[in-house]
Write a protein that holds these residues in place. Sequence first.
Motif, mmCIF file in Angstrom:
data_model
loop_
_atom_site.group_PDB
_atom_site.id
_atom_site.type_symbol
_atom_site.label_atom_id
_atom_site.label_comp_id
_atom_site.label_asym_id
_atom_site.label_seq_id
_atom_site.Cartn_x
_atom_site.Cartn_y
_atom_site.Cartn_z
ATOM 1 N N LEU A 40 0.818 -1.215 0.000
ATOM 2 C CA LEU A 40 0.000 0.000 0.000
ATOM 3 C C LEU A 40 0.852 1.265 0.000
ATOM 4 O O LEU A 40 0.479 2.258 -0.623
ATOM 5 C CB LEU A 40 -0.961 -0.002 1.189
ATOM 6 C CG LEU A 40 -2.124 -0.985 1.086
ATOM 7 C CD1 LEU A 40 -2.868 -1.065 2.407
ATOM 8 C CD2 LEU A 40 -3.056 -0.606 -0.052
ATOM 9 N N ILE A 41 1.976 1.235 0.680
ATOM 10 C CA ILE A 41 2.885 2.398 0.661
ATOM 11 C C ILE A 41 3.375 2.641 -0.763
ATOM 12 O O ILE A 41 3.378 3.776 -1.250
ATOM 13 C CB ILE A 41 4.077 2.190 1.628
ATOM 14 C CG1 ILE A 41 3.609 2.210 3.081
ATOM 15 C CG2 ILE A 41 5.170 3.221 1.396
ATOM 16 C CD1 ILE A 41 3.075 3.546 3.562
ATOM 17 N N ASP A 42 3.773 1.578 -1.463
ATOM 18 C CA ASP A 42 4.214 1.727 -2.843
ATOM 19 C C ASP A 42 3.069 2.215 -3.732
ATOM 20 O O ASP A 42 3.264 3.084 -4.577
ATOM 21 C CB ASP A 42 4.784 0.414 -3.374
ATOM 22 C CG ASP A 42 5.372 0.597 -4.764
ATOM 23 O OD1 ASP A 42 6.355 1.364 -4.897
ATOM 24 O OD2 ASP A 42 4.831 0.010 -5.722
ATOM 25 N N PHE A 43 1.865 1.665 -3.540
ATOM 26 C CA PHE A 43 0.684 2.095 -4.283
ATOM 27 C C PHE A 43 0.441 3.585 -4.069
ATOM 28 O O PHE A 43 0.240 4.344 -5.017
ATOM 29 C CB PHE A 43 -0.524 1.263 -3.845
ATOM 30 C CG PHE A 43 -1.844 1.740 -4.376
ATOM 31 C CD1 PHE A 43 -2.124 1.707 -5.737
ATOM 32 C CD2 PHE A 43 -2.815 2.207 -3.511
ATOM 33 C CE1 PHE A 43 -3.350 2.145 -6.225
ATOM 34 C CE2 PHE A 43 -4.045 2.636 -3.991
ATOM 35 C CZ PHE A 43 -4.313 2.612 -5.349
ATOM 36 N N ARG A 44 0.495 4.026 -2.803
ATOM 37 C CA ARG A 44 0.294 5.445 -2.479
ATOM 38 C C ARG A 44 1.367 6.319 -3.135
ATOM 39 O O ARG A 44 1.077 7.418 -3.616
ATOM 40 C CB ARG A 44 0.327 5.653 -0.966
ATOM 41 C CG ARG A 44 0.076 7.131 -0.595
ATOM 42 C CD ARG A 44 0.451 7.463 0.821
ATOM 43 N NE ARG A 44 1.886 7.341 0.977
ATOM 44 C CZ ARG A 44 2.508 7.223 2.124
ATOM 45 N NH1 ARG A 44 1.829 7.182 3.246
ATOM 46 N NH2 ARG A 44 3.813 7.118 2.183
ATOM 47 N N CYS A 62 -2.166 -0.122 8.623
ATOM 48 C CA CYS A 62 -2.926 0.269 7.432
ATOM 49 C C CYS A 62 -4.406 -0.089 7.544
ATOM 50 O O CYS A 62 -5.226 0.436 6.788
ATOM 51 C CB CYS A 62 -2.312 -0.313 6.162
ATOM 52 S SG CYS A 62 -2.181 -2.108 6.086
ATOM 53 N N CYS A 63 -4.781 -0.937 8.487
ATOM 54 C CA CYS A 63 -6.201 -1.258 8.684
ATOM 55 C C CYS A 63 -6.978 -0.057 9.228
ATOM 56 O O CYS A 63 -8.203 -0.058 9.191
ATOM 57 C CB CYS A 63 -6.359 -2.445 9.632
ATOM 58 S SG CYS A 63 -5.712 -3.997 8.947
ATOM 59 N N GLN A 64 -6.272 0.948 9.704
ATOM 60 C CA GLN A 64 -6.916 2.146 10.226
ATOM 61 C C GLN A 64 -6.873 3.300 9.228
ATOM 62 O O GLN A 64 -7.318 4.398 9.537
ATOM 63 C CB GLN A 64 -6.263 2.555 11.546
ATOM 64 C CG GLN A 64 -6.468 1.514 12.624
ATOM 65 C CD GLN A 64 -5.758 1.875 13.915
ATOM 66 O OE1 GLN A 64 -4.885 2.727 13.973
ATOM 67 N NE2 GLN A 64 -6.139 1.186 14.985
ATOM 68 N N TRP A 65 -6.364 3.068 8.040
ATOM 69 C CA TRP A 65 -6.269 4.114 7.033
ATOM 70 C C TRP A 65 -7.611 4.328 6.345
ATOM 71 O O TRP A 65 -8.392 3.385 6.165
ATOM 72 C CB TRP A 65 -5.237 3.755 5.976
ATOM 73 C CG TRP A 65 -3.827 3.687 6.453
ATOM 74 C CD1 TRP A 65 -3.338 4.052 7.678
ATOM 75 C CD2 TRP A 65 -2.705 3.222 5.703
ATOM 76 N NE1 TRP A 65 -1.991 3.831 7.729
ATOM 77 C CE2 TRP A 65 -1.572 3.322 6.529
ATOM 78 C CE3 TRP A 65 -2.557 2.715 4.421
ATOM 79 C CZ2 TRP A 65 -0.304 2.958 6.108
ATOM 80 C CZ3 TRP A 65 -1.306 2.344 3.995
ATOM 81 C CH2 TRP A 65 -0.184 2.473 4.828
ATOM 82 N N HIS A 66 -7.845 5.544 5.914
ATOM 83 C CA HIS A 66 -9.050 5.880 5.155
ATOM 84 C C HIS A 66 -9.095 5.054 3.869
ATOM 85 O O HIS A 66 -8.124 4.992 3.126
ATOM 86 C CB HIS A 66 -9.054 7.373 4.819
ATOM 87 C CG HIS A 66 -10.120 7.748 3.849
ATOM 88 N ND1 HIS A 66 -11.431 7.885 4.217
ATOM 89 C CD2 HIS A 66 -10.075 7.958 2.511
ATOM 90 C CE1 HIS A 66 -12.141 8.182 3.152
ATOM 91 N NE2 HIS A 66 -11.347 8.238 2.106
ATOM 92 N N GLY A 67 -10.223 4.402 3.637
ATOM 93 C CA GLY A 67 -10.418 3.662 2.398
ATOM 94 C C GLY A 67 -9.863 2.250 2.386
ATOM 95 O O GLY A 67 -9.985 1.557 1.387
#
Length: 164
Positions: A40-44, A62-67
């Motif tokens: 997800l960091i790479d995706f972002r 990342c389970c607490q991230w928006h979306g």
Amino acid sequence: MENMSQVGLLILLVCNLLLAISVKSNTIAIECLDSDHEALIDFRNGLKDSHNRLSSWRSRNCCQWHGIYCDNITGAVVAIDLRNPHPVSFDSSTGKNQMWNLTGELRPSLMKLKSLRHLDLSFNSFKRISIPKFLGSLVNLQYLSLSNAGFATTFGKPFSLAVS
């Protein structure tokens, strides 16, 4: 006798309230998988986020991230929902949303999200880039929405999603 039943009811309510508070305070937040966090960091990093919609994507979990939605048991990412929350500003002549839009590129790191079942990037502005072929390799994907997201609409080779 009536006062006694009211007192009993009050005691029962207080006990239930205390039980609910203690259960709530003992709840453990699900932690995302390290491999999903890295993906997800790479995706972002491939996205441009001019309105800071991804500002919550800084914490370790990342389970607490928006979306981002995770499996409650494994912590694996099962859904990414980054559709533009304000699609009323979509300009069909340019294929762009005027506010809250994400742009940039979709990176193949999404393929590392082995449990991903839902991906919604609708009503963003990906500036007529082609739909990445690797999306067809997301074997657990059950829902994909790229509607009005500014992707090129011409297809060279057929695009398909593997459905199991």
